[in-house]
Design an enzyme around this catalytic site. Structure first.
Site, PDB file in Angstrom:
ATOM      1  N   THR A 186       0.863  -1.193   0.000  1.00 60.53           N
ATOM      2  CA  THR A 186       0.000   0.000   0.000  1.00 60.53           C
ATOM      3  C   THR A 186       0.899   1.243   0.000  1.00 60.53           C
ATOM      4  O   THR A 186       2.118   1.141   0.158  1.00 60.53           O
ATOM      5  CB  THR A 186      -0.912   0.057   1.256  1.00 60.53           C
TER       6      THR A 186
ATOM      7  N   TYR B 254       8.729  11.642   6.979  1.00 60.24           N
ATOM      8  CA  TYR B 254       7.991  12.899   6.841  1.00 60.24           C
ATOM      9  C   TYR B 254       8.615  13.875   7.819  1.00 60.24           C
ATOM     10  O   TYR B 254       8.737  13.576   9.002  1.00 60.24           O
ATOM     11  CB  TYR B 254       6.499  12.695   7.154  1.00 60.24           C
TER      12      TYR B 254
ATOM     13  N   TYR C  48       4.335  15.790  14.928  1.00 54.13           N
ATOM     14  CA  TYR C  48       5.059  14.847  14.081  1.00 54.13           C
ATOM     15  C   TYR C  48       6.574  15.070  14.129  1.00 54.13           C
ATOM     16  O   TYR C  48       7.288  14.342  14.818  1.00 54.13           O
ATOM     17  CB  TYR C  48       4.531  14.898  12.624  1.00 54.13           C
TER      18      TYR C  48
ATOM     19  N   THR D  78      -2.839   8.026   3.625  1.00 52.52           N
ATOM     20  CA  THR D  78      -2.578   6.591   3.532  1.00 52.52           C
ATOM     21  C   THR D  78      -3.157   5.982   4.808  1.00 52.52           C
ATOM     22  O   THR D  78      -3.587   6.710   5.714  1.00 52.52           O
ATOM     23  CB  THR D  78      -1.064   6.249   3.475  1.00 52.52           C
TER      24      THR D  78
END
Ligand code: NAD
Length: 397
Positions: free
Chosen positions: A55, A229, A239, A279
């Protein structure tokens, strides 16, 4: 059975085999339209191992390798097989579709389904490479997982998505309740930080590369990259500078250690920084659905919107297989500038400051976000008849 999406919170618990196949076909068509091998200055990959191949960014990497460069691909993923009563996971159907398409073109495609963190899986992959490919010249590391069993101790580590240092209060969008609200995320303690680094840091990437190197299945001058990321101020507290960001920083350490340990083979290892998009992994991160809905709005208006396949096609042609590609001071490749440049970030920040429960759907592209979320599971893909009775049992060729 007629298959309709079953969405629970940030996850969809079923998948549509025909929709997943169509989505794989669309990505293949995109790559084929780009004359990837001609665009790349260097000769492309021939034998590719993709860890996390079913994926998101890993699947796009596999598709670009195979259909852009004609490479043989061995994939590693962790997916659920379908039964008469329950659909398989999207990654299961994506892999089936990838195999069918690759084999129809005479391209080698095999996939091992199981825990990539385990040494058993690493040995199985080494055996498969020895038997079928001899060596691999590109290793893509694209795992996203909330837990990892340490192969040395058997201990299970879980990752945490929390700020580091201090609590962080911000806006978020609850996709389940269709609600914009404030949340306060409490800071992680040291154990939670360490555990997240254990799961999403560079240790397993290193272990893969060391074991492949020791087994003699890495080609001279093989390349490897792991995806990260980094983002900007808006996402740093949850993040970039949070538990997951610290884990991702550990990839830089691992890249240097891979280069050092495998220097006789002249292996190159680079972390690749990619843009934020929908995602299965990113939809589970607090704040990300709101942030991504806003960047989709801004970037679609700017004409710079990209999905996994566009990002990865660019990574392969403009960085991995380019002559003297730009890297930062940590030797990383960057593909996220269209999202993180100051102008685009300023527009996102302005929307972020204005967004409320009342205006969320006007200011954001949540419709686009939601559509892409459903697309991940093979739903709402153009050209697919969702009223048709389909067989959930699909095997890998
Ligand atoms: P994803 O959830 O779409 O894909 C994860 C892949 O890992 C799947 O193929 C899955 O089967 C496999 N996997 C998970 N656990 C496994 C296990 N134990 N054994 C074998 N396979 C396993 O995720 P994604 O968003 O494509 O993320 C891939 C990488 O890209 C991650 O490192 C992520 O941090 C990074 N990244 C993601 C984004 C984003 O916005 N989605 C942005 C930049 C970087």
């Amino acid at each position: 059975m007629v298959i309709k999406p079953k969405v629970r919170g940030f996850i969809c618990t079923n998948a549509h085999p025909v929709g997943c196949a169509k989505s794989v076909e669309n990505q293949i068509a995109y790559v084929k339209s780009k004359n990837v091998a001609d665009k790349a200055a260097l000769a492309g990959p021939k034998n590719v191992l993709v860890i996390g191949s079913s994926t998101g960014y890993g699947l796009a990497s596999r598709i670009t390798s195979a259909f852009g460069f004609g490479a043989k691909t061995l994939g590693i993923c962790f997916e659920k097989e379908p039964s008469e009563r329950k659909t398989g996971t999207a990654g299961w159907y994506n892999t089936a579709a990838f195999h069918d398409q690759a084999k129809a073109q005479g391209l080698y495609a095999e996939t091992l389904n199981g825990d990539a963190f385990s040494d058993e899986m690493k040995h199985a992959a080494i055996k498969k490479i020895k038997d079928d490919l001899g060596q691999v010249d590109l290793v893509i590391y694209s795992l996203a997982s909330p837990r990892r069993t340490d192969p040395d101790t058997g201990e299970v580590f879980k990752s945490t998505l929390k700020p580091v240092g201090q609590a962080y209060t911000t806006k978020t969008y609850d996709t389940d309740k269709d609600k914009v609200h404030e949340i306060t995320l409490e800071p992680a303690n040291q154990e939670e930080i360490d555990n997240t680094v254990k799961v999403m840091g560079g240790e397993d990437w290193e272990r893969w590369l060391f074991m492949l190197g020791e087994a003699g299945v890495l080609a001279d001058e093989a390349k490897t990259t792991a995806y990260t990321y980094i983002g900007k101020e808006l996402t740093w507290p949850i993040y970039g500078q949070a538990t997951i960001g610290l884990a991702k920083e550990d990839l830089d350490r691992a890249a240097a250690s891979i280069i050092e340990k495998l220097k006789d083979k002249k292996v190159s290892a680079n972390v690749s920084s990619l843009k934020a998009l929908v995602t299965q992994a990113s939809s589970a991160i607090p704040v990300m659905p709101l942030y991504i809905s806003l960047i989709y709005k801004v970037m679609k208006e700017e004409g710079t919107h990209e999905g996994c396949i566009e990002q990865i096609e660019g990574l392969f042609t403009e960085r991995l297989y380019a002559q003297n590609p730009p890297v930062d001071d940590m030797n990383r490749y960057h593909m996220e500038e269209k999202e993180t440049n100051d102008g685009t970030q300023a527009k996102i920040k302005s929307l972020w400051d204005q967004v409320t429960q009342e205006n969320f759907h006007d200011l954001s592209d949540y419709a686009g976000y939601h559509q892409e979320f459903l697309n991940l599971f093979g739903f709402e893909i153009q050209g697919v008849d969702y009223e048709a009775d389909v067989n959930p049992i699909v095997n890998w060729s």
